[in-house]
Write an enzyme that holds these catalytic residues in place. Structure first.
Site, PDB file in Angstrom:
ATOM      1  N   HIS A 101       0.796  -1.226   0.000  1.00 53.67           N
ATOM      2  CA  HIS A 101       0.000   0.000   0.000  1.00 53.67           C
ATOM      3  C   HIS A 101       0.832   1.282   0.000  1.00 53.67           C
ATOM      4  O   HIS A 101       0.347   2.328  -0.422  1.00 53.67           O
ATOM      5  CB  HIS A 101      -0.925   0.020   1.223  1.00 53.67           C
TER       6      HIS A 101
ATOM      7  N   ASP B 172      -7.860  -6.447   5.388  1.00 55.53           N
ATOM      8  CA  ASP B 172      -8.172  -5.708   4.180  1.00 55.53           C
ATOM      9  C   ASP B 172      -9.490  -6.254   3.669  1.00 55.53           C
ATOM     10  O   ASP B 172      -9.701  -7.480   3.672  1.00 55.53           O
ATOM     11  CB  ASP B 172      -7.071  -5.883   3.125  1.00 55.53           C
TER      12      ASP B 172
ATOM     13  N   SER C 274     -13.470  -0.031   2.693  1.00 50.93           N
ATOM     14  CA  SER C 274     -12.302  -0.709   3.223  1.00 50.93           C
ATOM     15  C   SER C 274     -12.501  -1.158   4.666  1.00 50.93           C
ATOM     16  O   SER C 274     -13.318  -0.622   5.403  1.00 50.93           O
ATOM     17  CB  SER C 274     -11.088   0.229   3.144  1.00 50.93           C
TER      18      SER C 274
END
Length: 757
Positions: A96, A160, A643
């Site tokens: 990320h 996630d 998310s």
């Protein structure tokens, strides 16, 4: 790096007896989802039938997977759990914190410099606690998991929301917050409300321009972004077995966009092929011995209406390529209808960028099918009208497609090859000119397309489609281009019609890789010291949240009444804020800055009831905290969609927000609030949302009687002295109420560890 075949064999060894017992208890044939759920109960053997969407159940997942942005907070919490080593196989993946700008080599070098402190922290914590560590550039977490760790019939949780990708290999893989992951890493049960079941029967077969992506784009259009909430989506039928394993992964991945707990497919030949191609023939041999337990009972698929709470049927032979968006992944438009839709809605027709990759569509098959379109354009002398970029899913994918000439094909068209990382999909994109906030259109093969998500520009109209359609639209430079019927002009002025994409499900010469980027943990990490500088702006050791004082919360101020869509991107933005994911106080400065204030229709501008002036949401809340005044947040439908990031729950908790009262919650966010000792409440009467006024002061009248199934009464005192008593429902059970009383779930874990020390 190697999969744990002994653990997998143990799962398969225990599965038959547990599933047979569950079938006896339930009294009817079982879906695949039920087989996996019942075989992973915390208790060794099923002893009761659980009611869907009603009963909270304790499970024992087989694995945990964390990406670097969420792993920071998860591991900071785990350090407080009092454990010397993780109790189940766990991995951390650095995908990320790498920004896409120039290209893979330079972008990775910049990330390794800018985020070195975070990467070193994650590496050392992983090394100390027995966690496998995937270095920056190794690949995107969900592609790495599919290639190395996913297995049919297993249960995994991950920090996630797109952990669900592993359903493409027949797992129940579920996105959770870091506190949930800490539970499992600490050797405790993981709690989930027993899901409803949605069956999707796929008939026919994909062909031509239609891809697996179009299946989930169609399902999202049918169910909407909240239609799968609290449910597992199980795909089956001849259409399901005809698709590739990575295609199944794409479909499961975007199940997060309909709010589904997870999605899955039954074990079949495509999974056998993929497991063998990725070096896991041992898993195939083990799975084949219990193959009947790795798919639903035959009666279920023969008469699905009897066993699923909802049933959808899609004929793949008739399915048209879809382009979903803008601003939401569930607004589906068949390619043949896009021209009229775009004109009617005044969407910019010129496509500025085409982007392929993300955890959703970065497999070998995805890259090869998109490359077949690019190859045609190059061969016919067609100059692409839009810029083009790709993010390979893993170093293994990148290395293999480079070997096979696929990267060279892309580069002939001027494609930028970014790092094996998430990049633009999560806002990690330094897009030139984005700061101008110009109205424009981009197309991508990602999963989410919320406002500002890719490049920070609220006027970027992002559309989600398949990799092959991204290639076609980028080459044409037109959103209304239909490759099934339209032609393009080449450099000679000739009309050229693109033929349907082709590509290999798996590389003919097998996968290859030089350095996959894996770091195995130390056998004994007891001597490893994890150092966090007290002056760090990127990392901050956590202090426990304070327990509840046992009294009613009174004198609370309304911080914000959020209107409309309020995702975790609105509550805790990504993009440049990712650098603070390990520093709770610093990242709290983005709390709710994207939420729309009902009273002035603006973002990051709320009334400070102490001064009567308007200020930024975090600044106003910090003033309330400094004055010792609690506050609450009010929200709309499906609050916390998107998310899994638990920062969206931890930031309000850290700054002194005590409760969130909404019309409805997205599953993961509601759980995250509970884990952090927050009150997550819903209006018993949704119309009461309209009664909330800007200057309200709130008093809880019966929090001292907080109990399962018992609504709470809140008194909203308006500025004119009038009052409204509003009833708020909740879904807390006894264990979750204990989290609230202790201040957080982690406080209970730490106390238990201390008691057994």
């Amino acid at each position: 790096m190697a999969f744990d075949i002994e653990m997998i064999k143990k799962v398969y060894e225990n599965m038959p007896a547990r599933v047979d017992k569950a079938r006896e208890i339930v009294g009817h044939p079982l879906t695949l989802s039920e087989k996996i759920l019942y075989s992973h109960l915390w208790e060794n053997m099923p002893s009761q039938k659980f009611e869907r969407s009603k009963d909270y159940v304790d499970f024992a997942p087989d694995r945990v997977a964390c990406q670097d942005a969420t792993a920071q907070m998860a591991l900071l919490q785990f350090m407080h759990a009092g454990k010397s080593k993780v109790a189940v196989p766990t991995t951390v993946h650095c995908d990320h914190l790498i920004q896409a700008k120039v290209g893979a080599e330079k972008d990775l070098a910049v990330a390794n410099t800018q985020s070195r402190e975070v990467f070193d922290f994650l590496s050392s914590v992983s090394n100390k606690y027995g966690i496998g560590f995937w270095k920056p550039g190794a690949g995107i977490i969900h592609q790495i998991v599919l290639e190395n760790y996913a297995f049919p019939g297993g249960m995994m949780i991950g920090t996630d929301s797109h952990t669900v990708n592993a359903g493409g290999l027949g797992m129940l893989a579920i996105g959770v917050g870091g506190a949930d992951a800490v539970d499992v890493m600490s050797g405790m049960a993981w709690e989930l409300k027993f899901p409803k079941l949605i069956g999707v029967k796929l008939t026919g077969k994909l062909s031509g321009w239609t891809a697996p992506k179009d299946v989930i784009l169609k399902v999202a259009d049918i169910l909407t972004v909240k239609g799968g909430t609290g449910a597992i989506v199980e795909y089956f039928g001849e259409g399901a077995t005809s698709m590739s394993c990575t295609g199944k992964g794409t479909i499961c991945n975007m199940g997060a966009e309909i709010g589904a707990t997870t999605s899955t497919f039954g074990y079949d030949d495509s999974m056998r092929r993929y497991l063998a191609a990725t070096g896991r023939k041992d898993v195939v041999e083990a799975a084949d011995k219990v193959a009947d337990y790795l798919t639903a009972d035959a009666e279920v698929y023969a008469n699905p209406e009897k066993y699923f709470d909802e049933l959808i049927e899609i004929n793949l032979s008739e399915l048209e390529p879809h382009i979903n968006g803008p601003f939401t992944p569930d607004r589906g438009t068949p390619v043949s209808k896009m021209k009229e839709e775009a004109i009617a809605n005044e969407w910019p027709l010129k496509v500025e960028w085409g982007l392929i990759g993300s955890c959703t569509n970065s497999s070998y098959e995805d890259m090869s099918r998109a490359a077949s379109i690019v190859e045609q354009a190059v061969a016919h002398g067609i100059t692409p009208k839009a810029e083009f970029g790709i993010n390979p899913g893993s170093e293994q994918i990148r290395y293999t497609i480079e070997r096979d000439g696929i990267i060279e094909t892309f580069e002939k068209m001027g494609t930028k090859v970014f790092t094996n990382a998430c990049g633009p999909c999560i806002g990690q994109w330094d897009r030139e000119g984005a700061e101008k906030n110009e109205k424009n259109t981009i197309v991508h093969s990602f999963n989410r397309n919320f406002s500002k998500r890719a490049d920070g520009n609220p006027n970027t109209h992002a559309f989600v489609t398949s990799p092959e359609m991204v290639a076609a639209l980028a080459i044409s430079g037109r959103l209304d281009f239909n490759p099934l019927t339209d032609t393009l002009l080449n450099d000679k002025g000739e009309e050229v019609k693109l033929v349907a994409p082709t590509g290999d499900e798996l590389p003919k010469r097998g996968f290859d890789v030089d350095d996959p980027g894996y770091q195995a943990p130390a056998a004994d990490g007891s001597g490893i010291e994890v150092v966090v500088s007290p002056d760090s702006q990127r990392l901050q050791l956590l202090d426990p949240f304070q327990p509840w004082d046992g009294k009613n919360i009174t004198g609370a101020k309304l911080l914000i009444k959020a209107e409309g869509k309020c995702t975790t991107d609105h509550i805790s933005m990504a993009g440049p804020w990712l650098r603070f994911r390990g520093h709770l106080d610093n990242i709290s400065n983005n709390m709710l800055i994207g939420a729309v204030n009902f009273f002035n229709k603006e973002t990051n501008k709320v009334k400070n009831q102490l001064t009567g002036t308007y200020g930024e949401v975090p600044a106003v809340q910090r003033e309330y905290k400094a004055a010792g005044i609690p506050s609450i947040v009010v929200g709309d439908q499906n609050y916390g969609e998107g998310s899994s990031r638990e920062h969206a729950a931890m930031e309000p908790r850290h700054l002194g927000v005590r409760a969130v009262l909404v019309k409805s919650f997205a599953r993961i966010h509601e759980t995250n609030l509970k884990k952090q000792g927050m009150l997550g409440l819903t209006f018993a009467n949704e119309a009461d949302y309209d009664k909330i006024q800007e200057d309200d002061t709130i008093n809880f009248l019966d929090l001292t009687e907080f109990a399962p199934g018992k609504p709470l009464s809140l008194e909203f005192v308006h500025s004119d002295g009038s009052k409204d008593i509003i009833l708020a429902n909740h879904t807390y059970n006894d264990s979750q109420i204990a989290w609230f009383k202790a201040g957080s779930a982690l406080n209970l874990i730490a106390a238990d560890a201390e008691g057994h020390a």
